[in-house]
Each structure stands twice: as structure tokens, then as C-alpha cells.
Design a protein around this motif. Structure first.
Motif, PDB file in Angstrom:
ATOM      1  N   MET A   1       1.165  -1.026  -0.139  1.00 48.70           N
ATOM      2  CA  MET A   1      -0.080   0.206  -0.076  1.00 48.70           C
ATOM      3  C   MET A   1       0.866   1.051  -0.132  1.00 48.70           C
ATOM      4  N   ASP A 156      -8.357   6.210   2.157  1.00 50.29           N
ATOM      5  CA  ASP A 156      -7.475   5.443   2.722  1.00 50.29           C
ATOM      6  C   ASP A 156      -5.842   4.986   1.362  1.00 50.29           C
ATOM      7  N   VAL A 157      -6.642   4.653   0.390  1.00 50.33           N
ATOM      8  CA  VAL A 157      -5.835   4.031  -0.162  1.00 50.33           C
ATOM      9  C   VAL A 157      -4.770   4.880  -1.309  1.00 50.33           C
ATOM     10  N   VAL A 313      -5.071  -6.844   1.675  1.00 52.17           N
ATOM     11  CA  VAL A 313      -5.271  -6.086   2.160  1.00 52.17           C
ATOM     12  C   VAL A 313      -5.906  -6.569   4.229  1.00 52.17           C
ATOM     13  N   LEU A 318     -11.170  -2.575   0.768  1.00 52.68           N
ATOM     14  CA  LEU A 318      -9.418  -1.707   0.484  1.00 52.68           C
ATOM     15  C   LEU A 318      -9.421  -2.095  -0.631  1.00 52.68           C
ATOM     16  N   GLN A 322      -7.730  -0.562  -3.826  1.00 50.59           N
ATOM     17  CA  GLN A 322      -5.320  -1.292  -3.878  1.00 50.59           C
ATOM     18  C   GLN A 322      -5.387  -1.953  -5.038  1.00 50.59           C
ATOM     19  N   GLU A 325      -4.770   1.048  -7.520  1.00 50.62           N
ATOM     20  CA  GLU A 325      -3.803   1.981  -6.912  1.00 50.62           C
ATOM     21  C   GLU A 325      -2.205   1.277  -8.069  1.00 50.62           C
TER      22      GLU A 325
END
Length: 536
Positions: A1, A156-157, A313, A318, A322, A325
């Protein structure tokens, strides 16, 4: 992450967020009516939306950030069982084709804004109407909270808010800002804001899904490798499966059926429906909305892709942010995050409006101020929409995310118990109002108690929505079991009430009201009197 802030993704996210914020405030001028101080205008967009606006609005309403995050997250964690969302969204459209046009017609004829308005008018019972209203508000609150959970997952990510040791205010500040903007433009523009923003939201989602379903498999070596990696992971962990197992078939089937029956009992679904300008708009929408089910099926596959991409995760919510991402260029990850974030803002706005309308029409006007003017109703509904969002925000910030998800599942069990009064009432007046109230009470109590007894690895109570079906011994959806009990009790009590000649309420509707369309003679909206029906 990512340990830091993804600046490029954040910039793209902020661009789209500012775009929809501007659209949200400008929506107050879109299709502006002569009299803006009425729930018809603020809460239903003037009942003026055509086929495409309604399609985008309903799609934005039903396919939320929670859908975007939670459905593939369920596939990521448990495999095939998470696909129940696909058949249930297919089952729901033939079902709503049979009753939504009837609900639109009678609501348009009598000026009903909520399902509780219809129940009160049909059965002449403010008590039954109150039960439906309270159920709708209770079921909607955790649903709004989950939209905020979707926004928080994206933030958060992207690395916003710092780590777990960061001061709570700094950590939650981005979510507070998003909440404040949502509250402001919903207050000023009403249903027109999410209707306009839904065009951007759904366009972004279709683009992201189309790219993801092609681009990510190419990077991962194709679907053969994706399914092989997912199958190996489930075999090694012993949790979940790539294909449905025999033991979970009852759970899968009952959850799909129960969810299909419940979806259009939610107040936000009805609010979006009643904003349409004709019953033909509703009928056309039930034929083209399944396009979203196709999208959902492709979306669910992202869960397997996250496994193949090696996404790890602790919080399953998430997993998909993620995955984006990790796999997308930063700029397109920002587009994907914006799709999820806006996918939370649209339904959260509609849900808060729907809950506020229920309180205003069926609690405030029926029991507190029967002589409230349309302007007073609108003012109260605007204020309550703010309070509802504040409650959802407190829920998100003060509780574990798993708790929020499980309470949303409990909300589904509750809202299903309004089906006999609403859908039954659209086709027959045979059910007695007291029997419907008794069946609702039995279904609510059984569903709540059964859900309370379900434990999970993280919770002693309310740990899930499935339990043993009495008399069958299989594990099934608690909401559907409660619904069956509800119907049985309603039927039995109706026979009893008819035998005892218990008094019926006054039905203010007529058979022709259920098939009338806009423009038919005598089908102008009639605002029901404050004392419509009788209180029992």
C-alpha cells in the motif's frame, strides 16, 4: 500500500470532485419550477424526469460506491458466493415491472411522496403508515453510512489522513469535507443535484469498468491465469471457492431472492421512481436497467483480479481501490477513485432525501403538525436530510467498518418486511390493516433476534445475515425467512379479522388510479388532506 499521498491521483480526484460539486449547486437552476417550496419540487425533482434522466438517477441510486467496493471485495474474500448480487439484480427487474408503474400512477394521482403515504391512503391507517416509515428510515441510515465508508476507502488508499496514529480530526478531515459539500448541495438543490451528477458518475463507472476488464487481465496474463491464481488461493486457505459449493446453495439462492424482493422497498429506490414524469418512463426503465447488471457481473470479476495481482489488505473493502492503485497509471487511478467517490455522493444524497421525506410526511405531518404548509414541509425535510447525514457520519466515525456493513445487512432484513403492505396493497385490499401490522411486527422481531444470534470471527452479535431455516435445517437468508413468517401471520390474522368483522380503514384510492398516466383526464396531482385516512 502507498505510504505517501498519490499526488497525481489526488489531483484528478479533486478535479472531478469540484466538477460534481459545481454541478450539485447549479442543479438548483435546472428545470426550475415556479414554486420551489414543496416536496414535489425539492424531494422529487418536480416529478418531471424523462427516460434517460431516470435511468441515470436509478442507476446512480442502486449501483453505489458500496456496490463498487463490496461486491468484488466479497469475491476477493469468499469467491463464488459473492456473485449472488448478479442474479438478484436480474430477478428484480421483472418483479418491479409488475408493480412500479401501478405505484407511480396512484402516487401521481394522489400526490403521494413516500410509500407510507400510499399505505396510509390505501389502508386508512396511520399506525401502519408509521411502521413503514420508521422501518424505511432505520434501514436507510446504515446504507448512507456505507457510502461514506466507500469514500473513506478511496481516501485511505490515496494516502490521505495519515496513519492509524494520526490525530482523529486530521485523519477524518477529508471525509468531513466531502460530507459537508454533500450536505450543502443536497440542501440547496434537492433531488435535482444527484440526478444531474449521476450522468458524470455513471459515465465514469462505465469507462473504468471497460478499461479494467481489458487492461488488467492483459497485465496479469489473461483470465486463465487470473482464475488459476484465485483457485489456488482458495484451495490453500480453505476459505471460499472458485465455483459454488453444494453446502452454500440455499444461502446463495435465498440471499439472491430476498435481496431482489427488498431492493425496491428502500425509500431511495421509490424516491427516484416517483420523480419520473410518466408510467411509461418506468416501464421503459425496467427494460434498460439490466445493462447495469451486465456491468455488475464484470465488476465482480475484479475480486479475482485482486487475488491474481497479489493485493494484500486486512480490510477487504480496500481490495479494489488498492488494485486500481497498483495496476493503473496514477492519472487513471484518480479517475477510478473519482468514480467510486462520486458513486457514493449520488446515492447518499438520494437516501438522505428519501429518509427526510418519510419523516416529514409520515411523522411530522401525520403526528406533530397536521396543518403544515408545503413550505413548512420542505423546510423540515431539508433540515432532517442534514440530520440523517450527520447520523450516518457519526456511525462511520464511531464504529468499526464491519459493524457498519452488518447493520446494512440488518437493514435489508427490516425493509423486506414492508413488502406485504406496499406490493400487496397495490394489487388487493383483502389484507386487513391490523393483520399487516401484526405480520410486520413478527417479521421485524424474528429477523432482528435471529440476526442478533449470528456470530462472526470479529463480532458476537449481528455477525451476518444467514442462519438455519426453521423446519428445513438448511442455512438461508434470515430476511426471507422473516418475510415468509410475515406473510403467514398476515394471512392468518386477516382471516381472523374478517371473521370478527374488525373495522377496515377508509381506502381513498380507486381502481382506475393504478393504471392512469400523466395527461389522462382527471390525473392532475391531488395533494391529500392532512387527515387522509383514519388513525388506528
Amino acid at each position: 500500500m502507498n505510504d505517501g499521498v498519490n499526488g497525481v491521483a489526488l489531483a484528478v480526484f479533486i478535479f472531478f470532485f469540484l466538477l460534481v460539486t459545481a454541478m450539485g449547486f447549479l442543479a438548483a437552476r435546472w428545470r426550475r419550477a415556479e414554486n420551489e417550496h414543496s416536496l414535489d419540487e425539492w424531494g422529487l425533482g418536480g416529478r418531471s424526469f424523462g427516460t434517460w434522466v431516470t435511468w441515470f438517477l436509478l442507476g446512480g441510486d442502486l449501483y453505489t460506491a458500496y456496490t463498487f467496493v463490496a461486491v468484488p471485495a466479497a469475491i476477493y474474500a469468499a469467491g463464488a458466493s459473492g456473485f449472488f448480487a448478479v442474479p438478484y439484480t436480474i430477478l428484480v427487474y421483472p418483479l418491479i415491472f409488475t408493480f412500479l408503474p401501478r405505484l407511480w400512477s396512484v402516487s401521481h394521482k394522489h400526490g403521494y411522496v413516500t410509500t407510507s403515504d400510499f399505505v396510509r391512503g390505501r389502508f386508512g391507517s396511520k399506525g401502519l403508515s408509521l411502521a413503514v416509515a420508521v422501518t424505511g428510515i432505520l434501514a436507510t441510515m446504515p446504507y448512507i453510512a456505507l457510502q461514506l465508508v466507500g469514500i473513506q476507502a478511496v481516501l485511505d488508499v490515496m494516502g490521505l489522513g495519515g496513519g492509524e496514529d494520526t490525530n482523529w480530526f486530521v485523519k477524518d478531515l477529508p471525509l468531513l469535507i466531502a460530507f459537508g459539500v454533500l450536505a450543502a448541495y443536497t440542501y440547496s438543490s434537492g433531488l435535482r443535484a444527484p440526478a444531474l451528477i449521476a450522468f458524470v458518475k455513471d459515465t465514469l463507472i462505465y469507462i473504468v469498468i471497460a478499461v479494467a476488464i481489458i487492461y488488467i487481465p492483459i497485465k496479469l496474463g489473461g483470465f486463465d491465469d487470473i482464475f488459476a491464481a484465485a483457485g489456488d488461493k482458495f484451495s490453500e486457505s480453505g476459505k471460499g471457492s472458485l465455483t459454488p459449493d453444494h453446502g452454500g446453495q440455499w444461502t446463495y439462492a435465498t440471499l439472491a431472492l430476498g435481496s431482489a424482493l427488498a431492493l425496491f422497498m428502500y425509500p431511495h429506490s421509490i424516491t427516484a421512481t416517483l420523480s419520473s414524469r410518466s408510467r411509461e418512463v418506468i416501464r421503459r426503465n425496467t427494460t434498460i436497467l439490466p445493462l447495469y447488471s451486465l456491468m455488475l457481473g464484470l465488476l465482480a470479476l475484479l475480486g479475482f483480479m485482486a487475488i491474481a495481482a497479489g493485493v494484500k489488505v486486512e480490510n477487504g473493502q480496500l481490495a479494489i481501490p488498492q488494485l486500481f492503485e497498483n495496476m493503473f497509471p496514477d492519472w487513471f487511478a484518480g479517475v477510478a477513485f473519482a468514480a467510486i467517490g462520486i458513486g457514493a455522493l449520488v446515492p447518499a444524497a438520494i437516501m438522505s432525501i428519501a429518509a427526510a421525506n418519510l419523516f416529514t410526511r409520515n411523522i411530522y405531518k401525520d403526528f406533530i403538525k397536521p396543518d403544515a404548509t408545503p413550505a413548512q414541509e420542505t423546510k423540515v425535510s431539508k433540515l432532517v436530510s442534514l440530520l440523517v447525514k450527520v447520523g450516518a457520519l457519526v456511525f462511520v466515525l464511531g464504529m468499526d467498518k464491519t459493524v457498519a456493513i452488518n447493520f446494512q445487512l440488518l437493514g435489508g432484513i427490516w425493509i423486506l418486511q414492508t413488502f406485504p403492505a406496499l406490493v400487496g396493497g397495490l394489487f388487493t385490499r383483502w389484507f386487513h390493516r391490523w393483520a399487516l401490522l401484526g405480520g410486520w411486527a413478527v417479521g421485524m422481531v424474528y429477523g432482528t433476534v435471529a440476526a442478533y444470534g449470528v456470530a462472526s470471527p470479529t463480532q458476537k452479535h449481528f455477525g451476518g445475515s444467514s442462519d438455519e431455516i426453521p423446519g428445513i435445517g438448511e442455512i438461508g437468508y434470515i430476511g426471507l425467512t422473516a418475510f415468509v413468517l410475515n406473510v403467514v401471520v398476515t394471512v392468518v390474522l386477516t382471516f381472523v379479522m374478517r371473521a370478527l368483522k374488525a373495522p377496515d380503514g377508509v381506502d381513498e384510492t380507486k381502481p382506475g388510479d393504478y393504471t392512469a398516466d400523466a395527461g389522462d383526464p382527471g390525473v392532475e396531482v391531488e395533494l391529500p388532506p392532512a387527515t387522509a385516512g383514519t388513525s388506528h
